[in-house]
Design an enzyme around this catalytic site. Structure first.
Site, PDB file in Angstrom:
ATOM      1  N   PHE A  49       0.835  -1.193   0.000  1.00 41.45           N
ATOM      2  CA  PHE A  49       0.000   0.000   0.000  1.00 41.45           C
ATOM      3  C   PHE A  49       0.878   1.253   0.000  1.00 41.45           C
ATOM      4  CE2 PHE A  49      -2.129   3.309   2.513  1.00 41.45           C
ATOM      5  CZ  PHE A  49      -3.215   3.539   1.685  1.00 41.45           C
ATOM      6  N   PHE A  86       0.980   4.128  -2.788  1.00 41.13           N
ATOM      7  CA  PHE A  86       0.623   5.449  -2.301  1.00 41.13           C
ATOM      8  C   PHE A  86       1.754   6.427  -2.613  1.00 41.13           C
ATOM      9  CE2 PHE A  86       0.176   8.248   1.484  1.00 41.13           C
ATOM     10  CZ  PHE A  86      -1.121   8.635   1.292  1.00 41.13           C
ATOM     11  N   HIS A 102     -35.265   6.961 -42.999  1.00 39.31           N
ATOM     12  CA  HIS A 102     -35.293   7.646 -41.698  1.00 39.31           C
ATOM     13  C   HIS A 102     -34.640   9.033 -41.811  1.00 39.31           C
ATOM     14  CE1 HIS A 102     -35.170   7.362 -37.171  1.00 39.31           C
ATOM     15  NE2 HIS A 102     -34.286   8.321 -37.383  1.00 39.31           N
ATOM     16  N   GLU A 103     -33.428   9.051 -42.359  1.00 45.86           N
ATOM     17  CA  GLU A 103     -32.711  10.331 -42.465  1.00 45.86           C
ATOM     18  C   GLU A 103     -33.404  11.267 -43.452  1.00 45.86           C
ATOM     19  OE1 GLU A 103     -30.692  11.088 -40.282  1.00 45.86           O
ATOM     20  OE2 GLU A 103     -30.356   9.068 -39.506  1.00 45.86           O
ATOM     21  N   HIS A 116     -36.089  13.127 -41.616  1.00 44.45           N
ATOM     22  CA  HIS A 116     -35.577  14.261 -40.826  1.00 44.45           C
ATOM     23  C   HIS A 116     -35.237  15.431 -41.750  1.00 44.45           C
ATOM     24  CE1 HIS A 116     -35.266  12.284 -36.999  1.00 44.45           C
ATOM     25  NE2 HIS A 116     -34.351  11.401 -37.375  1.00 44.45           N
ATOM     26  N   ASP A 129     -34.487   9.886 -30.930  1.00 42.48           N
ATOM     27  CA  ASP A 129     -35.369  10.969 -31.381  1.00 42.48           C
ATOM     28  C   ASP A 129     -36.569  11.086 -30.458  1.00 42.48           C
ATOM     29  OD1 ASP A 129     -33.744  11.212 -33.606  1.00 42.48           O
ATOM     30  OD2 ASP A 129     -34.957   9.825 -34.798  1.00 42.48           O
TER      31      ASP A 129
END
Ligand code: ATP
Length: 624
Positions: free
Chosen positions: A127, A131, A425-426, A429, A503
């Site tokens: 440790f 550290f 789809h496009e 838009h 969307d």
């Protein structure tokens, strides 16, 4: 920890010790049988079935455990109420043929006793070693004791002046006063003026706050200490405060100077929100910061500059006079500012003749300085990858898409069915962007998948203007555009897909904000009905935020949101039905070319004579 210890070696040692412990303690692998008794053992001994017996006595009491190993390899253990009795019985019946071992629970061998301690010791060393390395990385020094030291970067000469900061004229004007204070404090102190101690720069990310702070230091010719608020935040209580102390003690030695704390909201968040447990540490750090700012004399020559994009979550205590008493708001640049920023960054690059910086500035509304710098840089990378010595308009276009949408993944194989679906789809838009009055014109439409997960294509509008406000009409049209993709799928393929989920989410969010945040619903009136949103919860302040309305209103909100969405959906559907032929043409072109420019898209409308609902839809036409 002077020596560098290699954690991987430690892991190796740990595993070895683990194996060793397993071997040593493996005699514990006895199957405990509660119903086993001394009598049964006696029988087994008589029958000569036993190989070995170990009797383990519990410390200072007569009870214990008997571990029996049979000749057939079976190992069992059972409890005895009197180990001496058991021992006597075994010795009597074993006839010296069976070894009898007597232990107490402390363990027998030195190794058995020491192993747990060795294990713990090695864990501690491991440790400390890790550290120590962390401290070393952060502080740049090879010592654990430096953990509380500030991690501020010290720059004796930033080499940046106001001329390097394009636009932001008012902001620079406000800061010139600070430069003057730093250059000639006497002028102000002689007349009894109190020099400001802190300036807070507020503005969206990448708008040049750090650059401005550096320019102040460069203009005044004073050292620049810079640190990020998150550098104070550590797991250990008190470390942040120690770092603040250290930073200011360093600054005092170098006064006059500028201490710049970026992301101050990481430490100066409103106290007492009780979020996340790590609060004590943050409060201590903030308190220390306030103590330091109050502590250094009126005119000690240290000016603390801080930057944030969330001034609303800052603790009011830090904005009090005598602390950060100057607030400079740095906003996103307007078209003129953008052009100037582009000019600054184009200076060091070879720009082709077809690149028009004024045009880029016009089409990048909403871009911050850092985005513009990034735009030119990505374009330069494209040019270099193409073995060209100058940047062309095509490079800028590619860079624009990369920044706005993500890198196009041209090599990704997309099934034909998906390509067709994406194309419609496009196209849906894009047509709505084209037809609706308040929407920006289309810059590019593509069915090439991009970096973002599940994004099969994109329609990219060209940011048209620097509107500070969005109107009701704009928001309604935004919802309509969002549904364009889903409607086109439905109309042209008689099928709907999951591709519209993002969307749908964005349309629903807009509709809800219209009702609960912006008071656009006549039915519910101009009242704020917002409840917690995740953003606010994340920021902590509004965690205790309550809903100030009942179930009835909640129902009405839902009904209003639904009504707005239905209206927008139907209106968008009407437009797309009247544009079915363009939908078809656009999808066909997309399938052939994969990406089409705004001009190619607009050309689809050239031979179109039908007058559609173009530019007619406004919020007035809907009863919202
Ligand atoms: P953050 O809030 O993320 O820390 P910031 O507001 O501090 O961002 P800076 O780090 O100052 O932003 O800006 C990032 C980069 O953007 C700068 O290094 C610079 O290249 C460019 N930049 C931003 N604004 C301007 C400007 N007005 N003039 C020239 N360059 C700018």
């Amino acid at each position: 920890m002077k020596k560098k210890l290699d954690p991987s070696a430690f892991f190796f040692v740990l595993i070895l010790i683990g194996i060793l412990m397993y071997v040593v303690y493996s005699n514990m692998n006895y199957n405990t049988i509660l119903s086993f008794t001394d009598g049964m053992l006696k029988e087994a001994l008589k029958d000569n079935e036993v190989l070995e017996v170990q009797i383990i006595q519990n410390q200072q009491v007569p009870t214990g455990t008997v571990q029996v190993t049979f000749k057939d390899g079976t190992k069992i253990s059972y409890y005895t109420s009197d180990v001496n009795e058991t021992q006597k019985m075994v010795e009597k019946n074993a006839d010296n043929k069976v070894p009898v071992l007597l232990h107490d629970v402390k363990g027998n061998t030195w190794l058995e006793r020491m192993l747990p301690y060795i294990f713990a010791f090695i864990l501690v060393i491991l440790f400390l070693s890790m550290f120590g390395r962390r401290v070393q990385r952060g502080g740049g020094q090879d010592s654990l004791s430096n953990f509380g030291k500030s991690r501020a970067k010290k720059d004796l000469k930033t080499g940046i002046c106001f001329d390097d900061v394009a636009g932001l004229e008012e902001e620079k004007q406000e800061l010139k006063e600070i430069v003057d204070f730093l250059k000639d404090p006497k002028k102000y102190t002689d007349i009894g003026a109190r020099i400001p101690k802190g300036v807070i720069l507020v503005g969206p990310p990448g708008t040049g706050k750090t650059l401005l702070a550096k320019a102040v230091s460069g203009e005044a010719g004073v050292p620049f200490f810079s640190i990020s608020g998150s550098d104070f935040v550590e797991m250990f209580v008190g470390v942040g405060a120690a770092r603040v102390r250290d930073l200011f003690s360093d600054a005092k030695k170098n006064a006059p100077c500028i201490v710049f704390i970026d992301e101050i909201d990481a430490v100066a968040r409103r106290r007492g929100t009780g979020l996340g447990g790590g609060n004590d540490e943050k409060e201590q750090t903030l308190n220390q910061l306030l103590v330091e700012m109050d502590g250094f004399g009126k005119n000690s020559g240290i000016i603390v500059m801080a930057a944030t994009n969330r001034v609303d979550i800052l603790d009011p205590a830090i904005l009090r006079p005598g602390r950060f008493d100057r607030k400079v708001t740095v906003s996103r640049p307007d078209v003129k500012g953008r052009e100037e920023i582009l000019k600054v960054h184009a200076k060091a690059k070879s720009i082709g003749e077809d690149v028009n910086l004024a045009e880029i500035a016009r089409t990048t509304s909403g871009f911050a300085g850092a985005d513009l710098e990034n735009l030119l840089n990505e374009a330069a990378i494209f040019a270099a990858a193409d073995n060209r010595a100058f940047i062309t308009k095509a490079d800028i276009d590619r860079s624009f898409i990369k920044i706005g949408i993500g890198t196009e993944k041209k090599s990704r194989l997309v099934p034909e069915k998906d390509r067709r679906l994406t194309a419609y789809h496009e196209a849906g838009h894009a047509i709505l962007f084209h037809d609706l009055s308040e929407m920006d014109p289309v810059y590019a439409v593509s069915i090439i998948p991009t970096g973002a997960d599940g994004v099969g294509g994109f329609t990219m509008p060209l940011p048209g203007n620097d509107n500070a406000f969005r109107t009701k009409t704009m928001m309604m049209q935004n919802i309509m555009v969002s549904y364009g993709g889903r409607i086109a799928e439905e109309l042209m393929l008689n099928e709907i897909s999951t591709g519209a989920s993002a969307d749908i989410r964005s349309a629903s969010q807009i509709a809800r904000a219209m009702v609960t945040k912006y008071g656009f619903s006549e039915k519910l009136g101009p009242i704020n009905y917002e409840t917690d949103d995740s953003d606010q919860v994340f920021l902590g302040r509004e965690l205790g935020h309550e809903r100030y309305f009942g179930a009835e209103i909640s129902k009405e909100i839902d009904a209003e949101v639904k009504r707005i969405i239905n209206e927008c959906y139907e209106e968008a559907k009407k437009i797309l039905i009247s544009r079915k032929d363009i939908l078809e043409k656009c999808a066909t072109l997309l399938l052939a070319k994969e990406r089409i420019s705004g001009e190619e898209f607009n050309a689809l409308f050239d031979d179109e004579n039908t007058v559609t609902s173009e530019n007619t839809y406004t919020s007035e036409s809907a009863d919202v």
